[in-house]
Design a protein around this motif. Sequence first.
Motif, PDB file in Angstrom:
ATOM      1  N   SER A 622      38.873  85.264 -53.454  1.00  0.00           N
ATOM      2  CA  SER A 622      37.901  83.974 -52.261  1.00  0.00           C
ATOM      3  C   SER A 622      38.177  82.892 -52.502  1.00  0.00           C
ATOM      4  O   SER A 622      38.201  81.899 -51.627  1.00  0.00           O
ATOM      5  N   ALA A 623      37.670  82.915 -53.117  1.00  0.00           N
ATOM      6  CA  ALA A 623      37.280  81.486 -54.012  1.00  0.00           C
ATOM      7  C   ALA A 623      38.503  80.557 -54.173  1.00  0.00           C
ATOM      8  O   ALA A 623      38.754  79.104 -54.522  1.00  0.00           O
ATOM      9  N   ARG A 624      39.830  81.717 -54.546  1.00  0.00           N
ATOM     10  CA  ARG A 624      40.893  80.150 -54.917  1.00  0.00           C
ATOM     11  C   ARG A 624      41.599  80.419 -53.029  1.00  0.00           C
ATOM     12  O   ARG A 624      42.061  78.391 -53.361  1.00  0.00           O
ATOM     13  N   ASN A 625      41.697  80.933 -52.521  1.00  0.00           N
ATOM     14  CA  ASN A 625      41.639  81.097 -51.186  1.00  0.00           C
ATOM     15  C   ASN A 625      40.898  80.413 -50.707  1.00  0.00           C
ATOM     16  O   ASN A 625      41.540  78.720 -49.767  1.00  0.00           O
ATOM     17  N   ARG A 626      39.646  79.974 -50.645  1.00  0.00           N
ATOM     18  CA  ARG A 626      38.839  78.452 -50.891  1.00  0.00           C
ATOM     19  C   ARG A 626      38.874  77.353 -50.401  1.00  0.00           C
ATOM     20  O   ARG A 626      39.274  76.545 -49.388  1.00  0.00           O
ATOM     21  N   MET A 627      39.384  77.383 -52.135  1.00  0.00           N
ATOM     22  CA  MET A 627      40.543  75.635 -52.822  1.00  0.00           C
ATOM     23  C   MET A 627      40.838  75.492 -51.545  1.00  0.00           C
ATOM     24  O   MET A 627      41.571  74.309 -51.911  1.00  0.00           O
ATOM     25  N   LEU A 628      42.423  76.344 -51.894  1.00  0.00           N
ATOM     26  CA  LEU A 628      43.933  76.099 -51.234  1.00  0.00           C
ATOM     27  C   LEU A 628      43.362  75.822 -49.906  1.00  0.00           C
ATOM     28  O   LEU A 628      44.590  74.146 -49.394  1.00  0.00           O
ATOM     29  N   VAL A 629      42.146  76.687 -48.841  1.00  0.00           N
ATOM     30  CA  VAL A 629      42.623  75.903 -47.825  1.00  0.00           C
ATOM     31  C   VAL A 629      42.007  74.286 -47.458  1.00  0.00           C
ATOM     32  O   VAL A 629      41.852  73.499 -46.883  1.00  0.00           O
ATOM     33  N   GLU A 630      40.815  74.527 -48.627  1.00  0.00           N
ATOM     34  CA  GLU A 630      40.222  73.145 -48.751  1.00  0.00           C
ATOM     35  C   GLU A 630      41.042  71.691 -48.530  1.00  0.00           C
ATOM     36  O   GLU A 630      40.632  71.189 -47.945  1.00  0.00           O
TER      37      GLU A 630
END
Length: 781
Positions: A622-630
Motif C-alpha cells: 500500500s505504501a509503495r502504491n501511494r508513492m507511485l501515485v503521489e
Amino acid sequence: MPGRSARSASPLQSLLGLSQPVEVLEDRWGVPHVRAQTIPDAFFANGYLVARDRLWELDFGHRQSLGRLAEVFGPAFVPSDTSNRLVLFRGDAAGELAAFPQLTQDCARAYVAGINARIAEVIATPALLPPEFSIFATTPLHWDVLDLIRVRAEVTGNTRTEIRRARLAARGALAYDALITPLEPVHDLQVPEGLDVAAISEADLGLFGVLQAPLPRHDIRAAAAAAADDGTRRRNEGSNAWVIAPSRTATGRPILANDPHLSFGAPGPRHVIHLTAPGLDVIGGGGAGMPGVMQGHNATIAFGRTNFHIDQEDLFILRTNPADPLLYAHQDGWKRMEQVETRIAVRGEAERVVSLFYSVHGPVVSRDPARNRATAVSATWLAPGANGLLANIGINLAHDWISFREALRVHTSPTNFTYADTSGNVGWQAAGGLPRRAPGHDGLMPAPGDGRYDWQGLQPLEALPSSFNPARGWFGTSNEMNLPPDYPVEERRVSFEWRDGFRHERVAQVLDATPRATLADSVALQHDTFSVLALQMVRLLPDVPPDLAAEAALLKAWNGRVDASSAAAALYEVWWTRLERALHALIIPAALHDLLPGPVNATVQLSLFQSPDARFGVDPVSARNRMLVEQFREAVQELRKRLGPLPAAWQWGALHTITLRHPLASIPAIAAAFPPVGGPSTQSGGDPYTVMARWYSPQTSGADAYATTGGASYLMVCDVGNWDRSLYLNFPGQSTDPKSPHYADFLPVWLRGAMQPLSFTTHSVDAVAVHRTILRPKAQP
C-alpha cells in the motif's frame, strides 16, 4: 574548395620530421585519408592533422597531464598541477620506450614530430593559432616523445567509494552502501583487518581527489554540466559493442558495431582518420594525443571497445612516526618517504616550489603529521611497463586474433575489446592492468599500509576473460558485469562494481531474435530507444484518481520507446526522476545523506518497487502504491507547468535538449568566440538505460533539468571484409574551429541517426575526396 578546413595546410606544405611526401585526401566530412610511403610517416601525418584540427584540445590535455595549467590560468590551478605531477611515471622512461618494437618507437617519434611540425607552423604564423591561444595569451607546448611514456594518469577506480564505505562502516551503516553501489558478483563486504574506519575522512583522498574533481573554473571533460560534479558522468560513461558471427548475418560476413558513450561537447571525443602505407591500412576514431585509431578496422580485422570495470586503484593508510613524519610503519620497521621538489610556474605570481612524496605503494596523496597519518595510492597504470598511450600502434598493425591479443598486453586501461576478422572469426578479450592483491583485501575499502596488504605486481592478460567464436554466434558488452559463470572471482578480484544491465539486456533480446543480421539492424540497434526498465516500472502503476486517468492511460498504452517526440516518454522520465528522489528520502536515513546523496541504483530501485519490503512501512504494498501515485501526480503537474496543460503537446525532446558548449565557455571571451551549438530546438530521445544512451542530470528545478549531457558521439558499424559498406557518425564534427565547415556538420545527421559510409579502398576514397594536400619533408636546418 568545398569541404576544405579553415585551418588546412597549403597544397604544398614542407614539414620538419617527415621523410617522404605524404598525400592527404579529405572527404566532405573533413576526414583525412593519409597515403604515406612509410608507416612512421603515416603516424607523422596522424599527429600533424590532429594538431591542425584540434590544437587547443591537444595542448590543454597535454598541459593538464604534465601539470602545467597554472602558468596559463593562474594560482587556482596549482593543486591540479601538483596532483598531475605526482602521478607522472618516475621510472626509466627512455628504457620503457626502448622496450617497444622498433617500429612502434619510430611511429611514436613520428607522431610527436607531426604535432611539433604543426606547432612550429602556427607559432611562425600566429594567424593560424586557434582563438583560445590569443584569448589566454599563450602558445602551445612542444612535445617530447617521452611524454607518451611519462603521462600515465587514468583515474578509473573506486577510491572515493573506498572512503565512503569506510565512513559508513564507522557509523555502523555499511549495509546502506549496497543501495547505491550493489556488488556483483555477490560478495561479502568486510572491513580489512587493522583498518581504523573511525579515522577515515575525505581528507585522506587528498591530491587524488583533485585529479577526479572538476577544474576550478574550466572543466575540459564536461560541457553543459552543472558546476558541481554530481557524479552523472561517472555513473553513465560507458559504451555498447557487439560482434556477430557470419553464421548469423545476411551476408555471411561478420559485423562489428561500437558506440562509445562520453560527455557531449564541442569538440567531440573522437577524431576520425585513415592511415595507409605499405604494411598499414587502418581507419576509425582516435583521441587527441594518442597515436593511431582506437575504434575502427584495418584491412583484415575490426576492433571496438567498451569500459571493463577493473578496480585499478587502492588507497593505503600509512602510520607515520610522531618524531619524523616522513617515516612510515612498514613490515615491522620504518621506511622513509621519498621527497621530490618540483617548481610550478604560476601566471601573475612567483613560481611555487612544491614537494611530492612517495611510499613503496606509490604516490602519497595526503599527509597529516598532527595525526601521524598519510595516504598512498597504488595504481596499475603506474607499474613499470604499464604504458597505454602507445597501445593503438600495435593494435592497428595486428592482422589476426593472436597478434591482436599480443598487442593488448600493453593496454593498461580497463577495456572490453571486441574483434572480428576477414576469415570469419569473432571474439572478445578483456584487457587492462589487473592488480594481484594480498589475501584479505578486495579493493573495496582503504587498507592499512603496513605491508600486509601490499600489491604483488600485476596479473597477466591470460588472467582476464575472453571468448573466441562463441557458440551463441554473437558477443556483446554494455559495461554490465560480464565475468563468465566459472570465472574465479574471489581469487582474481577484478571488480565488484559494474553498470546496470538494462542496455545489455536489450542488445541480447535483439541479437538473439535476429538470425540473419544486417548492417541496418545494427544501426537501428545503436539508435534503439526501447527501455527494458521503463516498461517494468509502468506495469507497477496502480489505479489512479479520476483526474489523472487520461495521463495514466497515456503511460500504460506506451510502447516503451523513449523517443524525442513521445509524450509518454516525457511523463515516464519525469515520474522516474521524482521516484528516485522519493525512494532515496524514504530508505536512506537523513543522517547518511552526506555520504549517500543518491540516487539509489536503478536495478535496486526497480527491485524495491517490484517487491516492497518493511522499509516502506507496515503495509509495504500500500505504501509503495501511494508513492507511485503521489509521484505520478507530481510528474503530471511538473509537465503541465513545463510543457502546457495538454498531454498531446508534451514531448520528451522538449525537455531533453542538446546544447554543445566550449569546455571553457564560462569565460566571456570564449563564449563569444565559440557560440553554443544546438539549443532548445535540438531535441534528443533516449535516456541513461536505453541502448541509445543519452544521459541527463535532473535537478530540482530549472529549464535545463533534463538536458542531454552525454551519450554516443562516435558510432561505427563495420561490414568485415566488404569495408566500403561500413558506416559511421562522428558528432559534432572533426574540427574545433567554429569557422570550419567541419565544426558541427555532423549534428543534423547525428540527430537523424543517418550513418555515413566509411570509405576505405583506394577507389572509394578517390571517389569521395574533395580536397588534396601534399605534405613534403623539410630539410634539417
